[in-house]
Design an enzyme around this catalytic site. Sequence first.
Site, PDB file in Angstrom:
ATOM      1  N   THR A  45       0.826  -1.216   0.000  1.00  0.00           N
ATOM      2  CA  THR A  45       0.000   0.000   0.000  1.00  0.00           C
ATOM      3  C   THR A  45       0.854   1.257   0.000  1.00  0.00           C
ATOM      4  O   THR A  45       0.450   2.294  -0.520  1.00  0.00           O
ATOM      5  CB  THR A  45      -0.941  -0.032   1.218  1.00  0.00           C
ATOM      6  OG1 THR A  45      -1.839  -1.125   1.035  1.00  0.00           O
ATOM      7  CG2 THR A  45      -1.734   1.235   1.377  1.00  0.00           C
TER       8      THR A  45
ATOM      9  N   LYS B 169       0.244  -7.206  13.003  1.00  0.00           N
ATOM     10  CA  LYS B 169      -0.821  -6.294  12.562  1.00  0.00           C
ATOM     11  C   LYS B 169      -2.077  -6.605  13.374  1.00  0.00           C
ATOM     12  O   LYS B 169      -2.504  -7.761  13.429  1.00  0.00           O
ATOM     13  CB  LYS B 169      -1.065  -6.491  11.063  1.00  0.00           C
ATOM     14  CG  LYS B 169      -2.013  -5.471  10.460  1.00  0.00           C
ATOM     15  CD  LYS B 169      -2.050  -5.580   8.940  1.00  0.00           C
ATOM     16  CE  LYS B 169      -2.927  -4.497   8.349  1.00  0.00           C
ATOM     17  NZ  LYS B 169      -2.928  -4.518   6.884  1.00  0.00           N
TER      18      LYS B 169
ATOM     19  N   TYR C  56      -8.131   0.891  -4.184  1.00  0.00           N
ATOM     20  CA  TYR C  56      -6.796   1.181  -4.723  1.00  0.00           C
ATOM     21  C   TYR C  56      -6.120  -0.134  -5.065  1.00  0.00           C
ATOM     22  O   TYR C  56      -6.583  -1.203  -4.682  1.00  0.00           O
ATOM     23  CB  TYR C  56      -5.955   1.957  -3.695  1.00  0.00           C
ATOM     24  CG  TYR C  56      -5.535   1.129  -2.505  1.00  0.00           C
ATOM     25  CD1 TYR C  56      -6.393   0.919  -1.427  1.00  0.00           C
ATOM     26  CD2 TYR C  56      -4.280   0.513  -2.461  1.00  0.00           C
ATOM     27  CE1 TYR C  56      -6.015   0.139  -0.344  1.00  0.00           C
ATOM     28  CE2 TYR C  56      -3.899  -0.260  -1.383  1.00  0.00           C
ATOM     29  CZ  TYR C  56      -4.774  -0.445  -0.330  1.00  0.00           C
ATOM     30  OH  TYR C  56      -4.403  -1.217   0.735  1.00  0.00           O
TER      31      TYR C  56
ATOM     32  N   THR D 134       1.641  -4.109   4.311  1.00  0.00           N
ATOM     33  CA  THR D 134       1.509  -4.344   5.759  1.00  0.00           C
ATOM     34  C   THR D 134       0.920  -5.713   6.088  1.00  0.00           C
ATOM     35  O   THR D 134       1.039  -6.172   7.219  1.00  0.00           O
ATOM     36  CB  THR D 134       0.632  -3.258   6.417  1.00  0.00           C
ATOM     37  OG1 THR D 134      -0.683  -3.320   5.855  1.00  0.00           O
ATOM     38  CG2 THR D 134       1.225  -1.884   6.250  1.00  0.00           C
ATOM     39  N   ASP D 135       0.278  -6.365   5.109  1.00  0.00           N
ATOM     40  CA  ASP D 135      -0.425  -7.614   5.441  1.00  0.00           C
ATOM     41  C   ASP D 135       0.524  -8.714   5.923  1.00  0.00           C
ATOM     42  O   ASP D 135       0.165  -9.500   6.802  1.00  0.00           O
ATOM     43  CB  ASP D 135      -1.231  -8.117   4.232  1.00  0.00           C
ATOM     44  CG  ASP D 135      -2.445  -7.237   3.954  1.00  0.00           C
ATOM     45  OD1 ASP D 135      -2.773  -6.375   4.804  1.00  0.00           O
ATOM     46  OD2 ASP D 135      -3.067  -7.401   2.887  1.00  0.00           O
TER      47      ASP D 135
ATOM     48  N   SER E 281       1.458  -7.579  -0.528  1.00  0.00           N
ATOM     49  CA  SER E 281       2.221  -8.544   0.271  1.00  0.00           C
ATOM     50  C   SER E 281       1.450  -9.824   0.556  1.00  0.00           C
ATOM     51  O   SER E 281       1.999 -10.777   1.078  1.00  0.00           O
ATOM     52  CB  SER E 281       2.736  -7.903   1.558  1.00  0.00           C
ATOM     53  OG  SER E 281       1.711  -7.729   2.499  1.00  0.00           O
TER      54      SER E 281
ATOM     55  N   GLU F 299      -1.702 -28.221  29.364  1.00  0.00           N
ATOM     56  CA  GLU F 299      -2.975 -28.938  29.151  1.00  0.00           C
ATOM     57  C   GLU F 299      -2.800 -30.110  28.202  1.00  0.00           C
ATOM     58  O   GLU F 299      -3.616 -31.021  28.172  1.00  0.00           O
ATOM     59  CB  GLU F 299      -4.004 -27.970  28.539  1.00  0.00           C
ATOM     60  CG  GLU F 299      -4.671 -27.044  29.529  1.00  0.00           C
ATOM     61  CD  GLU F 299      -5.870 -26.372  28.868  1.00  0.00           C
ATOM     62  OE1 GLU F 299      -6.966 -26.934  28.927  1.00  0.00           O
ATOM     63  OE2 GLU F 299      -5.680 -25.295  28.272  1.00  0.00           O
TER      64      GLU F 299
HETATM   65  C1  SIN Z   1      -0.995  -2.872   2.874  1.00  0.00           C
HETATM   66  O1  SIN Z   1       0.116  -2.693   2.429  1.00  0.00           O
HETATM   67  O2  SIN Z   1      -1.416  -2.163   3.831  1.00  0.00           O
HETATM   68  C2  SIN Z   1      -1.967  -3.884   2.354  1.00  0.00           C
HETATM   69  C3  SIN Z   1      -1.579  -4.519   1.087  1.00  0.00           C
HETATM   70  C4  SIN Z   1      -0.307  -5.292   1.172  1.00  0.00           C
HETATM   71  O3  SIN Z   1      -0.016  -5.875   2.227  1.00  0.00           O
HETATM   72  O4  SIN Z   1       0.412  -5.300   0.174  1.00  0.00           O
END
Ligand code: SIN
Length: 357
Positions: A42, A194, A55, A121-122, A88, A312
């Site tokens: 992103t 995340k 997007y 970010t994924d 990602s 457990e």
């Molecule tokens: C992001 O970057 O926030 C989402 C899409 C990705 O992980 O490429």
Amino acid sequence: MSIRLKQAERWVLSLVIGAWLLIGAAGAAEQPQIVILATGGTIAGQQKKPGEAGYVAGQLAVKVLIDAVPELREIAQVKGEQIASIGSQDMNDQVWLKLLRRIDELGKDQTVDGIVVTHGTDTIEETAFFLDLTVATDKPVVLVGAMRPATARGADGPLNLLNAVKIAAAPESHGRGVLVTLNEEIHNAREVTKTNTTEVEAFKSPDTGPVGVFAADHLHYYHAPGGERLHFELGDRADLPRVEIVYAHANMDAGLVNASAQSGAKGVVLAGVGDGNMSQSAMDALAALAKQGTVVVRSSRVGSGWVSRNVEVDDDALGFVASQDLIPQKARILLQLALTQTSDPAKVQAMFDRPSR
Ligand code: SIN
């Protein structure tokens, strides 16, 4: 209008320009050299129309990201390289190995002071942990992403990128392993995850908190670097052993456990309920896999806390490995790397027992 200068004035002018150029060149030579390796995400995302919710990730080239932050020039000499242009969610072993090899080359290059990786970010936390366990260099390696695309109102990418370069350029960042920065926080690769799908404040290190922050534009670490490092040498491997994650839930049967074995997985990570638990039928199926030589790691879907041995679940009797503090997606990576060396559950457990930092 033409300006006529006398000989003496021309002399003075050329001296001033010469001195100015020399000072500029000396300043540039003194600046840290930072290489930005771009993979997409992103942070490089573009909307069809600015302000639209939709997007596509990974559209803008690294040069565009760098040119959008002129302040970078005040901090470092920055060069960009495009490693991939993907969202990602499509990150894979091949891009990881390509990144690792380039970072190791840059680690040996005496002209380079630090490395920044732009990333979606994924799965940024997974790439960060993979690199933390495999890169040989002690130079700063900083992963950075953004929650809003580059064309969005209030895009967070430019500030995050500026901060990533500041971290990579700072001498106090050496020896801290691979770091992740977003939202003016710095996290270590093992802990960060995340925790929100859309908010700018999306990343947390639930068990430990961030390792540092930016306050009034200044970088602050809470502690000195430390800790022994778990390190895997991958040589010229072209891929990594296959490891699946099986997600536990109420009314769980053995279906997905058996499917993971049929997919050819050499290891299975359970995203268990509570402290890494599962239904009796899933447990029986996992124990049968462990007996056949598949390495089974119990982790938890809870997102924080420990999964300890023999609490457990009788790991000794069933041949399981406990993930300790590693959440399933991180446990999967450590198990992939462990399987490049051994499939003995006791030896794999010893790797899970050692913090990587
Ligand atoms: C992001 O970057 O926030 C989402 C899409 C990705 O992980 O490429």
